[in-house]
Design a protein around this motif. Structure first.
Motif, PDB file in Angstrom:
ATOM      1  N   ASN A  63       6.954  15.479  44.156  1.00 27.69           N
ATOM      2  CA  ASN A  63       6.701  14.864  45.299  1.00 27.69           C
ATOM      3  C   ASN A  63       5.437  13.795  44.789  1.00 27.69           C
ATOM      4  N   PRO A  64       5.121  12.803  45.790  1.00 28.06           N
ATOM      5  CA  PRO A  64       4.119  11.703  45.455  1.00 28.06           C
ATOM      6  C   PRO A  64       2.803  12.542  45.797  1.00 28.06           C
ATOM      7  N   VAL A  86       6.517   3.017  46.855  1.00 25.11           N
ATOM      8  CA  VAL A  86       5.235   3.697  46.306  1.00 25.11           C
ATOM      9  C   VAL A  86       4.765   4.478  47.464  1.00 25.11           C
ATOM     10  N   VAL A  87       4.423   5.819  47.353  1.00 24.10           N
ATOM     11  CA  VAL A  87       3.685   6.415  48.253  1.00 24.10           C
ATOM     12  C   VAL A  87       2.326   7.414  47.775  1.00 24.10           C
ATOM     13  N   ASN A  88       1.283   7.204  48.170  1.00 27.01           N
ATOM     14  CA  ASN A  88       0.004   7.733  47.826  1.00 27.01           C
ATOM     15  C   ASN A  88      -0.351   7.412  46.366  1.00 27.01           C
ATOM     16  N   TYR A  90       2.006   6.998  43.975  1.00 27.71           N
ATOM     17  CA  TYR A  90       3.163   7.530  43.083  1.00 27.71           C
ATOM     18  C   TYR A  90       4.358   6.510  43.415  1.00 27.71           C
ATOM     19  N   ARG A  91       5.015   6.108  42.219  1.00 30.93           N
ATOM     20  CA  ARG A  91       6.156   5.514  42.436  1.00 30.93           C
ATOM     21  C   ARG A  91       7.723   6.308  42.239  1.00 30.93           C
ATOM     22  N   GLN A  92       8.480   6.285  43.264  1.00 30.43           N
ATOM     23  CA  GLN A  92       9.653   6.906  43.170  1.00 30.43           C
ATOM     24  C   GLN A  92      10.406   6.693  42.118  1.00 30.43           C
ATOM     25  N   TRP A  99       8.667  11.469  40.836  1.00 29.51           N
ATOM     26  CA  TRP A  99       7.682  10.583  41.032  1.00 29.51           C
ATOM     27  C   TRP A  99       6.873  10.416  39.942  1.00 29.51           C
ATOM     28  N   ASP A 102       1.900   5.449  40.071  1.00 28.57           N
ATOM     29  CA  ASP A 102       2.363   4.012  39.669  1.00 28.57           C
ATOM     30  C   ASP A 102       1.380   3.288  38.695  1.00 28.57           C
TER      31      ASP A 102
END
Length: 113
Positions: A63-64, A86-88, A90-92, A99, A102
């Motif tokens: 998870n991110p 990109v979430v929090n 972190y890149r998927q 994740w 990033d």
């Protein structure tokens, strides 16, 4: 005069026995590894976004965030298929529930990330 190279005649008996099974198995294994990206850098470009790992090692998480333990690791210079999401910070990555941080990744030239 140099010796001649002769090619043995292939007949039905050539394709019998464990030797053939062993050779065929090795060839198929190598082809499967190549197809799976185990030889080379590992990114296929299937997502249109290829990232290059810039840090020595980068953890791959489910998870991110850092709530769950890492499920894998990327190494410096490795190329990986990614998503534009990109979430929090972190890149998927391509694949399910993958994740990476990033800021430890950079976009490969020619990619659309």
């Amino acid at each position: 005069m140099a010796g001649k190279i002769t090619v043995p005649k292939l007949d039905a008996s050539t394709f019998k026995g464990w030797a053939f099974v062993l050779v065929a198995g090795c060839v198929l294994t190598i082809l499967a590894l190549i197809d799976a990206g185990q030889f080379g850098k590992g990114a296929s470009g299937s997502t249109g976004c290829v990232m290059i790992v810039g840090s020595d090692t980068v953890n791959v998480r489910q998870n991110p965030g850092v709530e769950l333990a890492p499920v894998g690791e990327l190494t410096k210079g490795q190329e990986v298929d990614a998503q534009r999401n990109v979430v929090n910070g972190y890149r998927q990555l391509a694949g399910e529930n993958r994740w990476a941080l990033d800021s430890s990744l950079s976009t490969k030239a020619g990619s659309s990330c």
